[in-house]
Enzyme design. Structure first.
Site, PDB file in Angstrom:
ATOM      1  N   HIS A  49      -4.788 -65.702  13.161  1.00 55.66           N
ATOM      2  CA  HIS A  49      -4.677 -66.115  11.816  1.00 55.66           C
ATOM      3  C   HIS A  49      -3.483 -65.393  11.403  1.00 55.66           C
ATOM      4  O   HIS A  49      -2.696 -64.543  12.021  1.00 55.66           O
ATOM      5  CB  HIS A  49      -5.884 -65.689  10.944  1.00 55.66           C
ATOM      6  N   HIS A  66      -2.677 -61.686  12.005  1.00 53.58           N
ATOM      7  CA  HIS A  66      -2.152 -61.501  13.348  1.00 53.58           C
ATOM      8  C   HIS A  66      -0.747 -61.761  13.487  1.00 53.58           C
ATOM      9  O   HIS A  66      -0.001 -61.103  13.983  1.00 53.58           O
ATOM     10  CB  HIS A  66      -3.213 -62.490  14.571  1.00 53.58           C
TER      11      HIS A  66
END
Ligand code: PAF
Length: 287
Positions: free
Chosen positions: A34, A37
């Site tokens: 997501h 990250h």
């Protein structure tokens, strides 16, 4: 971008970068990327010549009744996302490659692992410390970037590298949130959209704690009571912990000050009758 499967391939890749005098930043992940990250990957690219992302759902950090089987996974989706980021290599081993036959070594950070998540997840941090030590030995990064959402994990890894003289610079990166305040997490994929309010009770508890502290409520017991009833006023929530702790020792405090972090872990009703364990944290007073 290279995709490396075995520890040996990864080590050879890193040795080649070292021979080229290139520095390496590692972003350790369990995948299902997501924006949180991706922001770690971009931060890593500012800190080193090359970025390696490890993608490994580490079985040893899940207890027997935890969500290892339900942990979201989608390798192709992850590769499509990571290819758009400044990442040179992905290290994606199998559990068998990481924990070969006869594996019997564990790394434990003693005191820090006993607080917060360590109380309800007794095997979790030994699993994290062991796999992170292995990742450091395999990737040989100069720098590693970790999200601050896993505040206790970050504290523990800082302790680990200091205690074991591991020559890796540890960099923490701020929590990335959805527009409505929910801290981004791969586990959010298992939330029930019809019960979003329950998931939002963590970030609203953080805002409430800051508002209370700003009007001079500093007593930790009183604040904890207020935050507990705030979270439980949302249907479908069950509290693991609401803790006001010192940012370094993670010990509970009696009165909040600039070093105090509010740490939260709450189970909320998720999809298919499963519960999802969410965590969030933040400093209470401006630093
Ligand atoms: O934060 C995570 O995703 C994991 O705990 C980590 C650091 C990748 C170790 O498995």
């Amino acid at each position: 971008m290279d995709i490396l499967r075995s520890p040996e391939e990864m080590q050879a890749w890193s040795r080649a970068r070292t021979r080229e005098n290139k520095t390496i930043a590692l972003v350790p992940t369990m995948g299902f990327f997501h924006e949180g990250h991706l922001s770690l990957m971009r931060r890593a690219a500012e800190l080193a010549d090359t970025v390696v992302v490890s993608l490994f759902v580490n079985p040893t950090q899940f207890g027997p009744n935890e969500d290892l089987d339900r942990y979201p996974r989608d390798f192709e989706r992850d590769m499509a996302l990571v290819r758009q980021e400044p990442v040179s290599a992905v290290f994606a081993p199998t559990p068998e490659q990481m924990y070969g036959q006869g594996f019997q070594t564990e790394v434990r950070v003693l005191q820090l692992a006993t607080h917060l998540c360590g109380r309800s997840r007794p095997v979790h941090f030994a699993g994290v410390a062991t796999v992170v030590t292995k990742l450091f030995n395999i990737v040989r990064p100069d720098t590693a970037v970790f999200g601050e959402k896993d505040f206790q994990q970050l504290a523990l890894i800082r302790r680990l590298v200091a205690d074991l003289n591991i020559p890796v610079r540890i960099v923490g990166h701020p929590i990335v949130r959805e527009a409505d305040g929910l801290a981004m997490s791969s586990r959010n994929a298992n939330l029930n959209p019809a019960n979003r309010a329950a998931a939002l009770s963590l970030s609203s508890a953080l805002r409430l704690a800051r508002a209370e502290a700003a009007r001079d409520v500093r007593d930790a017991a009183e604040l904890t009571r207020t935050l507990t009833s705030h979270i439980l006023s949302h249907a479908g929530t069950a509290i693991d912990y609401v803790s006001l702790v010192d940012c370094d020792s993670l010990e509970a405090v009696a009165a909040v000050d600039e070093r105090t972090v509010l740490a939260l872990a709450v189970h909320v009703d998720g999809k298919a009758g499963n519960r999802v364990r969410l965590i969030d944290n933040g400093f209470i007073l401006p630093r």
